[in-house]
Design a protein around this motif. Structure first.
Motif, mmCIF file in Angstrom:
data_model
loop_
_atom_site.group_PDB
_atom_site.id
_atom_site.type_symbol
_atom_site.label_atom_id
_atom_site.label_comp_id
_atom_site.label_asym_id
_atom_site.label_seq_id
_atom_site.Cartn_x
_atom_site.Cartn_y
_atom_site.Cartn_z
ATOM 1 N N GLY A 747 0.793 -1.222 0.000
ATOM 2 C CA GLY A 747 0.000 0.000 0.000
ATOM 3 C C GLY A 747 0.819 1.261 0.000
ATOM 4 O O GLY A 747 0.256 2.362 0.147
ATOM 5 N N LYS A 748 2.149 1.142 -0.197
ATOM 6 C CA LYS A 748 2.994 2.328 -0.251
ATOM 7 C C LYS A 748 2.865 2.978 -1.630
ATOM 8 O O LYS A 748 2.686 2.303 -2.637
ATOM 9 C CB LYS A 748 4.458 1.956 -0.014
ATOM 10 C CG LYS A 748 4.748 1.440 1.390
ATOM 11 C CD LYS A 748 4.830 2.579 2.407
ATOM 12 C CE LYS A 748 6.056 3.431 2.182
ATOM 13 N NZ LYS A 748 6.152 4.532 3.191
ATOM 14 N N VAL A 749 2.967 4.312 -1.651
ATOM 15 C CA VAL A 749 2.992 5.065 -2.904
ATOM 16 C C VAL A 749 4.447 5.446 -3.184
ATOM 17 O O VAL A 749 5.105 6.063 -2.332
ATOM 18 C CB VAL A 749 2.112 6.321 -2.829
ATOM 19 C CG1 VAL A 749 2.199 7.109 -4.129
ATOM 20 C CG2 VAL A 749 0.663 5.937 -2.533
ATOM 21 N N LEU A 750 4.924 5.079 -4.375
ATOM 22 C CA LEU A 750 6.324 5.317 -4.736
ATOM 23 C C LEU A 750 6.439 6.529 -5.660
ATOM 24 O O LEU A 750 5.546 6.811 -6.451
ATOM 25 C CB LEU A 750 6.906 4.093 -5.446
ATOM 26 C CG LEU A 750 6.881 2.771 -4.649
ATOM 27 C CD1 LEU A 750 7.489 1.652 -5.471
ATOM 28 C CD2 LEU A 750 7.620 2.931 -3.319
ATOM 29 N N PRO A 751 7.578 7.247 -5.576
ATOM 30 C CA PRO A 751 7.759 8.422 -6.438
ATOM 31 C C PRO A 751 8.035 8.004 -7.888
ATOM 32 O O PRO A 751 8.496 6.904 -8.157
ATOM 33 C CB PRO A 751 8.984 9.120 -5.832
ATOM 34 C CG PRO A 751 9.752 8.004 -5.180
ATOM 35 C CD PRO A 751 8.725 7.035 -4.664
ATOM 36 N N VAL A 752 7.770 8.911 -8.793
ATOM 37 C CA VAL A 752 8.014 8.673 -10.217
ATOM 38 C C VAL A 752 8.718 9.901 -10.785
ATOM 39 O O VAL A 752 8.869 10.928 -10.113
ATOM 40 C CB VAL A 752 6.702 8.397 -10.984
ATOM 41 C CG1 VAL A 752 6.114 7.064 -10.568
ATOM 42 C CG2 VAL A 752 5.703 9.532 -10.762
ATOM 43 N N GLY A 753 9.150 9.803 -12.069
ATOM 44 C CA GLY A 753 9.882 10.895 -12.698
ATOM 45 C C GLY A 753 9.011 11.703 -13.631
ATOM 46 O O GLY A 753 7.811 11.477 -13.775
ATOM 47 N N GLY A 754 9.657 12.703 -14.272
ATOM 48 C CA GLY A 754 8.964 13.550 -15.230
ATOM 49 C C GLY A 754 7.908 14.431 -14.606
ATOM 50 O O GLY A 754 6.877 14.710 -15.244
ATOM 51 N N ILE A 755 8.133 14.883 -13.408
ATOM 52 C CA ILE A 755 7.094 15.615 -12.668
ATOM 53 C C ILE A 755 6.749 16.927 -13.362
ATOM 54 O O ILE A 755 5.578 17.288 -13.502
ATOM 55 C CB ILE A 755 7.543 15.863 -11.218
ATOM 56 C CG1 ILE A 755 7.683 14.518 -10.477
ATOM 57 C CG2 ILE A 755 6.554 16.763 -10.493
ATOM 58 C CD1 ILE A 755 6.411 13.709 -10.437
ATOM 59 N N VAL A 796 1.008 12.301 -0.728
ATOM 60 C CA VAL A 796 0.525 11.123 -0.006
ATOM 61 C C VAL A 796 1.673 10.134 0.166
ATOM 62 O O VAL A 796 2.676 10.179 -0.560
ATOM 63 C CB VAL A 796 -0.630 10.446 -0.778
ATOM 64 C CG1 VAL A 796 -1.820 11.381 -0.890
ATOM 65 C CG2 VAL A 796 -0.172 10.002 -2.165
ATOM 66 N N ASP A 797 1.487 9.240 1.121
ATOM 67 C CA ASP A 797 2.491 8.202 1.370
ATOM 68 C C ASP A 797 1.898 6.814 1.184
ATOM 69 O O ASP A 797 2.629 5.873 0.875
ATOM 70 C CB ASP A 797 3.064 8.358 2.786
ATOM 71 C CG ASP A 797 4.194 7.378 3.054
ATOM 72 O OD1 ASP A 797 5.132 7.314 2.213
ATOM 73 O OD2 ASP A 797 4.145 6.662 4.071
ATOM 74 N N ARG A 798 0.531 6.707 1.397
ATOM 75 C CA ARG A 798 -0.129 5.416 1.267
ATOM 76 C C ARG A 798 -1.374 5.556 0.396
ATOM 77 O O ARG A 798 -1.902 6.654 0.189
ATOM 78 C CB ARG A 798 -0.513 4.855 2.644
ATOM 79 C CG ARG A 798 0.688 4.545 3.526
ATOM 80 C CD ARG A 798 0.250 3.743 4.741
ATOM 81 N NE ARG A 798 -0.446 2.521 4.387
ATOM 82 C CZ ARG A 798 0.169 1.377 4.037
ATOM 83 N NH1 ARG A 798 1.491 1.323 4.010
ATOM 84 N NH2 ARG A 798 -0.538 0.305 3.728
#
Length: 835
Positions: A747-755, A796-798
């Motif tokens: 249930g963790k939210v992971l960072p992504v690129g191209g923000i 968010v984190d979750r």
């Protein structure tokens, strides 16, 4: 002495030693004395005359020069007497006082025909052989050598026999061939051979004059059988003929080569005279000019030594040879390179900033980094810094930034397009030994530009290919390494060339295709897309004036209003850069140019209505966002090669057996994200007030519209999860909301690129709220405030936090009615949906 037939005829026929005319001499030398019926005097004791390098045969006339005192006494005494002497060849020619052991046993009795005392004190005698003898006993040694002899009997068949006739004819043919192969022998020699009738004398005559060693002649003298002697002589003559033929062939070839060289020399001299008369430079003057030019070059000593060596090699090559122009082109290429020649840098950084601002609107972070780079260069006067790589979508101004840097520094500008380059020789060049060899593009461009410190833009460095001809990206490792490029060696040039003063700037649309080692040598400067406000300013300051000039319009002929430009940006283009915007503005200006050329009436200020009239109906909807009246529809954010874009995720449930269907041409990563989202939702259904039995009784279909476009990447994880949760709970999704981030099974939210690209895409689509991973907060801090205007960012984190923000409590207008088919009792929890 070794007398050949040529020597014999010259000494006897062409001199006056014998005091006879030519015909008498020919008669003397071609008459066998043994054919005379008179009895010859054959004394049993003979004074012995040792001779060197020759053998006297019976019947043969031979001139002999006597120099030893013993021999002079012997000759003078014999000439006063019966003129008979014995002539024997020496075994050891170095002995000046030979004993009987130094002589062969078989010799020839001779008669002195003539004696002549020369002015130098030596005595020359002309002798003619009579009979062969064998030494039996020496009777005296002083004042000269005398010995008892035994005469040898010669056996020779009847000369009329077929065998003898054939042998005689073969000997004469061989002799004639030898005379023909040796043009130096006079024609009288052939006459002499034709006058010989005796087979025995013929063998003696030819044996005396054949050009072989003394040992072989002595062997012929010692043979008693005439046929055997003739056969052996014929073998020796055939070998001599072969040698003469080879010699003649060699001489003919050498003579031909010499003639050709003399002809070439004569023609070259004529060309030289003509060139001097017309004022043209010949090869010598051309090479001298190259030397004079080389003396003025500011190149290293090693290079000067190499050049002089090549020039010396060139001077030894025939100008007509195929190698000459190749070597000459190489020498001229070395001279044309700007060794140690640099343009003076203008390090007025305020001027540089003005030029960058005038040429490029926005891109503040990029321009700031360039100013920092040039500031360090000004302070250190050293290029040992990371190579800049401008990374971003097409049309954002990467290549033109390099041109602006060259303009601000006062340096010359080179642009090298590397797209599709797959041959290593494009970078390093070919070795000049190959046909059609050329230097690499870097060295060749430096030669053309005439400066050793230009600004070189390596365009599309991410699109380099590789095949069996090598890997150009590996060849670029040395070029782009500040620690190595001072000793760069081009295969064609063969000597080191200093590239450390060159300012390299690379451009790329993607980083994943760049070789890791090459990427490590470059500093990546991210150039993202422009906002609508920036595009409006770029169009007003750059694009519209450029299009007017290109279409032959004056400044006052037409004006495009700001609302019209904004209309084009929002409704007719969808990009991060401005290339399509420039094309659309070109279409507007072109329409005005047509009206002006036809002398028609036209509006000089274009408004949004005029844009629609000229360009036609809008291509893109101003609002990309779709309403939230349907459950399961969520807006995601994606990065593309042309910038950011929004992505829709649609979910639908239907009665079935719990089957999951994915559609929309998805990649493996997105399929895994969908499966992960479904698994997490099943595991936490109770937390979302979803009856777990729904997953077994209903099929789930997740679809990504625009199925013809491939989609992959980790950006859609939370959007897929929100879409599934919405369709199963039938809760509405917040309006004007978009999200991006990956999900895990925990249930963790992971960072992504191209923000930044995604944020710009959200703004273009009318999004007001964006959900991001809390770890992407650092990316937002790097985005200018004007990019974020009108957006609310939720971190968010979750995934539970995502649903709290994204899903509204209210249901859709027409909630989906679900029924459990097996009529099992519902759970006791009153908050769970009852079916």
């Amino acid at each position: 002495m070794n007398y050949t037939l040529n020597n014999f005829l010259h000494n006897l026929l062409l001199t006056d030693l014998a005091g006879e005319d030519t015909e008498d001499l020919i008669s003397i030398i071609t008459t066998d004395p043994n054919d005379d019926n008179e009895e010859k005097e054959e004394p049993t004791t003979l004074p012995i005359l040792p001779v060197r390098n020759t053998v006297l045969f019976p019947g043969v006339v031979l001139p002999v020069t006597v120099t030893r005192k013993k021999s002079i006494r012997l000759v003078r005494k014999a000439y006063r007497g019966n003129k008979i002497i014995g002539v024997v060849a020496q075994k050891n020619i170095t002995s000046d006082d030979p004993a009987v052991e130094d002589l062969y046993k078989i010799g020839t009795m001779a008669k002195i025909l003539k004696m002549l005392v020369l002015p130098d004190g030596n005595t020359t005698i002309i002798i003619q052989g009579q009979s062969r003898f064998e030494i039996e006993e020496v009777v005296q040694d002083i004042p000269f050598l005398s010995a008892k002899v035994k005469y040898c009997t010669e056996t020779f068949p009847n000369k009329k026999s077929r065998e003898v006739k054939a042998l005689v004819q073969s000997l004469k043919d061989a002799a004639a061939k030898m005379l023909k192969l040796n043009p130096e022998i006079p024609q009288e020699a052939q006459i002499a051979l034709d006058n010989i009738d005796s087979p025995s004398f013929l063998t003696h005559f030819l044996s005396s004059n054949i050009n072989v060693e003394v040992q072989l002649k002595q062997k012929l003298l010692e043979i008693n059988d005439g046929v055997e002697r003739g056969t052996t002589l014929l073998e020796l003559m055939m070998k001599e003929i072969q040698l003469l033929e080879i010699k003649q062939e060699i001489q003919t070839k050498v003579h031909t080569d010499i003639d050709q060289q003399q002809r070439d020399y004569f023609l070259r001299q004529q060309i030289k005279v003509l060139q001097d008369e017309l004022g043209f430079d010949g090869p010598d003057q051309e090479l001298e000019k190259l030397r004079q030019t080389a003396a003025k070059k500011k190149w290293p000593e090693v290079v000067a030594k190499h050049f002089n060596k090549e020039l010396d090699k060139l001077s030894r090559i025939n100008p007509a040879a195929a190698e000459y122009p190749v070597a000459l082109n190489y020498a001229e290429f070395m001279l044309e390179l700007p060794w140690g020649e640099y343009t003076k840098d203008n390090f007025n950084l305020k001027r540089t900033k003005k030029i960058l601002d005038a040429d490029h609107y926005g891109l503040e972070k990029v321009k700031e980094r360039i100013i920092e780079y040039l500031a360090v260069l000004k302070l250190k006067n050293d290029m040992k810094a990371p190579i800049l790589c401008l990374f971003g979508p097409p049309g954002v101004g990467k290549t033109s930034l390099g041109r602006s840097i060259a303009k601000s520094l006062g340096r010359k500008y080179i642009r090298m397009s590397l797209g599709g380059v797959r041959d290593e020789a494009e970078i390093r060049g070919h070795r000049k030994t190959y046909v059609g060899a050329m230097p690499g593009r870097i060295i060749n461009n430096i030669k053309k530009i005439g400066s050793s410190n230009p600004v070189v833009v390596l365009d599309e460095i991410d699109k380099i290919s590789s095949d069996f001809r090598g890997d150009p990206s590996s060849a670029l490792l040395e070029v782009l390494d500040p620690e190595q490029n001072s000793t760069f060696v081009d295969n064609y040039l063969e000597v080191e060339y200093d590239l450390s003063k060159v300012l390299f700037i690379a451009t790329a649309n993607a980083l994943d295709t760049i070789q890791p080692a090459l990427r490590d040598r470059m500093e990546i400067i991210d150039i993202t897309g422009y906002t609508i406000e920036e595009k409006v300013e770029i169009a007003k300051k750059h694009l519209v004036p450029k299009q007017k000039a290109e279409h032959g319009l004056d400044v006052k002929d037409v004006n495009v209003s700001t609302p019209a430009i904004q209309k084009v940006i929002e409704d007719y283009t969808r990009e991060s850069g401005v290339r399509n915007l420039e094309r659309k503005l070109g279409a507007l200006v072109r329409n005005i140019a047509k009206s002006k050329a036809l002398e028609e009436e036209y509006k000089k200020t274009l408004e949004p209505a005029d844009v629609v009239k000229i360009l036609g109906p809008e291509i893109f909807d101003k609002e990309f966002y779709q309403d939230n009246e349907t459950a399961g529809v969520v807006t995601g954010l994606a990065w593309t090669s042309v910038g950011g874009d929004i992505l829709f995720i649609e979910s639908l449930v239907s009665r079935g057996k719990g089957k999951l269907t994915l559609s929309g041409q998805l990649g493996d990563v997105m399929k895994e994200s969908a499966v992960t989202a479904v698994s997490y939702l099943k595991a936490h259904a109770e937390d979302l007030h979803i009856d777990y039995r729904l997953f077994d009784q209903y099929d789930l279909h997740i679809h990504f519209p625009e199925g013809a476009v491939p989609k992959d990447g980790p950006s859609a994880g939370i959007a897929i999860f929100t879409s599934i949760a919405s369709v199963f709970t039938q809760r509405k999704v917040r309006s004007h909301l978009a999200m991006t981030g990956e999900i895990t099974l925990r249930g963790k939210v992971l960072p992504v690129g191209g923000i930044k690209e995604k944020i710009l895409a959200a703004k273009r689509a009318g999004i007001k709220d964006v959900i991001l991973c809390v770890k992407n907060k650092k990316d937002i801090s790097e985005i200018a405030a004007e990019y974020l205007k009108g957006l609310t960012i939720h971190y968010v984190d979750r995934v539970e936090e995502v649903l709290q923000i994204a899903l509204l409590p209210e249901k859709v207008n027409k909630p989906l009615q679900l029924t459990i088919l097996d009529q099992q009792p519902a759970p006791a929890n009153p908050n769970v949906i009852s079916l």
